[in-house]
Motif scaffolding. Structure first.
Motif, PDB file in Angstrom:
ATOM      1  N   ASN A  82      11.211   4.595   1.432  1.00 50.97           N
ATOM      2  CA  ASN A  82      10.248   5.482   0.786  1.00 50.97           C
ATOM      3  C   ASN A  82       9.193   4.712  -0.012  1.00 50.97           C
ATOM      4  O   ASN A  82       7.995   5.008   0.075  1.00 50.97           O
ATOM      5  CB  ASN A  82      10.967   6.465  -0.145  1.00 50.97           C
ATOM      6  N   GLU A  83       9.644   3.737  -0.818  1.00 48.47           N
ATOM      7  CA  GLU A  83       8.704   2.980  -1.644  1.00 48.47           C
ATOM      8  C   GLU A  83       7.733   2.187  -0.778  1.00 48.47           C
ATOM      9  O   GLU A  83       6.536   2.141  -1.065  1.00 48.47           O
ATOM     10  CB  GLU A  83       9.452   2.052  -2.610  1.00 48.47           C
ATOM     11  N   GLN A  84       8.254   1.559   0.285  1.00 45.65           N
ATOM     12  CA  GLN A  84       7.378   0.772   1.152  1.00 45.65           C
ATOM     13  C   GLN A  84       6.348   1.660   1.836  1.00 45.65           C
ATOM     14  O   GLN A  84       5.160   1.317   1.902  1.00 45.65           O
ATOM     15  CB  GLN A  84       8.214   0.035   2.202  1.00 45.65           C
ATOM     16  N   GLN A  85       6.780   2.820   2.326  1.00 48.19           N
ATOM     17  CA  GLN A  85       5.843   3.727   2.983  1.00 48.19           C
ATOM     18  C   GLN A  85       4.819   4.286   1.989  1.00 48.19           C
ATOM     19  O   GLN A  85       3.643   4.441   2.327  1.00 48.19           O
ATOM     20  CB  GLN A  85       6.599   4.878   3.653  1.00 48.19           C
ATOM     21  N   SER A  86       5.271   4.573   0.773  1.00 52.03           N
ATOM     22  CA  SER A  86       4.358   5.050  -0.269  1.00 52.03           C
ATOM     23  C   SER A  86       3.339   3.968  -0.627  1.00 52.03           C
ATOM     24  O   SER A  86       2.145   4.247  -0.776  1.00 52.03           O
ATOM     25  CB  SER A  86       5.150   5.455  -1.519  1.00 52.03           C
ATOM     26  N   ALA A  87       3.829   2.732  -0.759  1.00 49.13           N
ATOM     27  CA  ALA A  87       2.943   1.613  -1.083  1.00 49.13           C
ATOM     28  C   ALA A  87       1.931   1.372   0.037  1.00 49.13           C
ATOM     29  O   ALA A  87       0.746   1.121  -0.221  1.00 49.13           O
ATOM     30  CB  ALA A  87       3.769   0.352  -1.340  1.00 49.13           C
ATOM     31  N   ASP A  88       2.391   1.463   1.268  1.00 47.02           N
ATOM     32  CA  ASP A  88       1.488   1.261   2.411  1.00 47.02           C
ATOM     33  C   ASP A  88       0.386   2.318   2.426  1.00 47.02           C
ATOM     34  O   ASP A  88      -0.775   2.023   2.733  1.00 47.02           O
ATOM     35  CB  ASP A  88       2.270   1.300   3.723  1.00 47.02           C
ATOM     36  N   TRP A  89       0.767   3.555   2.103  1.00 48.25           N
ATOM     37  CA  TRP A  89      -0.226   4.636   2.051  1.00 48.25           C
ATOM     38  C   TRP A  89      -1.256   4.342   0.962  1.00 48.25           C
ATOM     39  O   TRP A  89      -2.471   4.484   1.169  1.00 48.25           O
ATOM     40  CB  TRP A  89       0.491   5.967   1.796  1.00 48.25           C
ATOM     41  N   ALA A  90      -0.787   3.900  -0.208  1.00 44.49           N
ATOM     42  CA  ALA A  90      -1.695   3.562  -1.306  1.00 44.49           C
ATOM     43  C   ALA A  90      -2.655   2.447  -0.908  1.00 44.49           C
ATOM     44  O   ALA A  90      -3.863   2.510  -1.193  1.00 44.49           O
ATOM     45  CB  ALA A  90      -0.890   3.157  -2.536  1.00 44.49           C
ATOM     46  N   VAL A  91      -2.128   1.424  -0.257  1.00 43.11           N
ATOM     47  CA  VAL A  91      -2.960   0.286   0.157  1.00 43.11           C
ATOM     48  C   VAL A  91      -4.029   0.738   1.155  1.00 43.11           C
ATOM     49  O   VAL A  91      -5.196   0.329   1.066  1.00 43.11           O
ATOM     50  CB  VAL A  91      -2.080  -0.840   0.737  1.00 43.11           C
ATOM     51  N   ARG A  92      -3.651   1.591   2.099  1.00 45.17           N
ATOM     52  CA  ARG A  92      -4.631   2.116   3.061  1.00 45.17           C
ATOM     53  C   ARG A  92      -5.740   2.893   2.342  1.00 45.17           C
ATOM     54  O   ARG A  92      -6.925   2.765   2.662  1.00 45.17           O
ATOM     55  CB  ARG A  92      -3.947   3.010   4.099  1.00 45.17           C
ATOM     56  N   ALA A  93      -5.336   3.702   1.366  1.00 46.59           N
ATOM     57  CA  ALA A  93      -6.312   4.493   0.616  1.00 46.59           C
ATOM     58  C   ALA A  93      -7.254   3.588  -0.183  1.00 46.59           C
ATOM     59  O   ALA A  93      -8.473   3.806  -0.209  1.00 46.59           O
ATOM     60  CB  ALA A  93      -5.588   5.457  -0.312  1.00 46.59           C
ATOM     61  N   LEU A  94      -6.679   2.582  -0.830  1.00 44.99           N
ATOM     62  CA  LEU A  94      -7.491   1.655  -1.618  1.00 44.99           C
ATOM     63  C   LEU A  94      -8.447   0.866  -0.729  1.00 44.99           C
ATOM     64  O   LEU A  94      -9.607   0.635  -1.094  1.00 44.99           O
ATOM     65  CB  LEU A  94      -6.585   0.708  -2.404  1.00 44.99           C
ATOM     66  N   GLN A  95      -7.955   0.472   0.427  1.00 44.75           N
ATOM     67  CA  GLN A  95      -8.807  -0.271   1.364  1.00 44.75           C
ATOM     68  C   GLN A  95      -9.975   0.610   1.828  1.00 44.75           C
ATOM     69  O   GLN A  95     -11.120   0.159   1.871  1.00 44.75           O
ATOM     70  CB  GLN A  95      -7.976  -0.730   2.558  1.00 44.75           C
ATOM     71  N   ALA A  96      -9.672   1.875   2.117  1.00 47.16           N
ATOM     72  CA  ALA A  96     -10.722   2.804   2.551  1.00 47.16           C
ATOM     73  C   ALA A  96     -11.761   3.012   1.454  1.00 47.16           C
ATOM     74  O   ALA A  96     -12.940   3.261   1.744  1.00 47.16           O
ATOM     75  CB  ALA A  96     -10.102   4.135   2.950  1.00 47.16           C
ATOM     76  N   ALA A  97     -11.317   2.908   0.184  1.00 44.96           N
ATOM     77  CA  ALA A  97     -12.227   3.113  -0.948  1.00 44.96           C
ATOM     78  C   ALA A  97     -12.981   1.845  -1.327  1.00 44.96           C
ATOM     79  O   ALA A  97     -13.853   1.883  -2.192  1.00 44.96           O
ATOM     80  CB  ALA A  97     -11.442   3.630  -2.148  1.00 44.96           C
ATOM     81  N   GLY A  98     -12.618   0.704  -0.713  1.00 46.66           N
ATOM     82  CA  GLY A  98     -13.317  -0.548  -0.978  1.00 46.66           C
ATOM     83  C   GLY A  98     -12.696  -1.411  -2.047  1.00 46.66           C
ATOM     84  O   GLY A  98     -13.350  -2.323  -2.569  1.00 46.66           O
TER      85      GLY A  98
END
Length: 202
Positions: A82-98
């Motif tokens: 769960n934590e890894q998948q949550s972290a991966d989602w956060a990283v994708r969102a941050l990357q999309a935001a620059g």
């Protein structure tokens, strides 16, 4: 309790970034999934309310806030990642935001710290972990509600097995020299947490 939409906007403003469109709504929907009884909007709101009180203690407040939003974004009660998948989602969102690579890496480590498996030494990680564990030092009434909520999430586990494993988890916190890392939470939550945990383990 904080206004969740305002808290969301403030987190991204602290990062100097704009959140991807529709992301807040996606997260709010995730936190309302039916398998969640404790890891819900109530828990998210409680964490953000605590963060409001300690924002000034964070080295990177925007990163801590975003990590709090995402730390239980993925919650499968029988899942192991769960934590890894949550972290991966956060990283994708941050990357999309620059967001920069260093910021993305710090948020990932913040979320992974909420596994509570290893000692954390980085100040923002300590702050976030203390916020996540603040429930242990809640009023006896709220702690009892939390205990019932966790049991509801694990309703598929037979009673005896659940009680043995749950007691082991709670005792692991009680056996620590300190439950909380930061002076702020140690002063406000440590004594009540020990009282709550001792009663639950009795």
């Amino acid at each position: 309790m904080p206004d969740l939409k305002e808290a969301w906007q403030l987190a991204w403003a602290d990062l100097g970034l704009h959140a991807p469109a529709g992301l807040c709504e996606e997260l709010l929907v995730a936190y309302e999934e039916p398998q969640r009884h404790y890891h819900s909007l109530q828990h998210l709101a409680e964490c953000l309310a605590h963060f409001d009180q300690v924002r000034h203690l964070a080295q990177h407040p925007g990163e801590v806030a975003v990590a709090l939003w995402f730390h239980d974004a993925v919650y499968d009660v029988q899942g192991k990642s769960n934590e890894q998948q949550s972290a991966d989602w956060a990283v994708r969102a941050l990357q999309a935001a620059g967001a920069g690579e260093a910021s993305r890496a710090r948020v990932l480590q913040l979320i992974m710290a909420t596994q509570h498996h290893a000692e954390v030494h980085e100040p923002d990680q300590q702050l976030l972990v203390d916020i996540d564990l603040s429930i242990l030092g809640a009023t006896p009434e709220r702690f009892a509600q939390y205990d019932r909520q966790v049991r509801a999430e694990y309703s598929w586990v037979p009673g005896l097995i659940y009680r043995v494993k749950r007691k082991a988890v709670l005792k692991s916190f009680l056996d620590r020299e300190h439950i909380y890392h930061t002076p702020y939470f140690r002063e406000r939550c440590e004594a009540q947490a020990r009282s709550n945990l001792a009663a639950a383990c009795a």
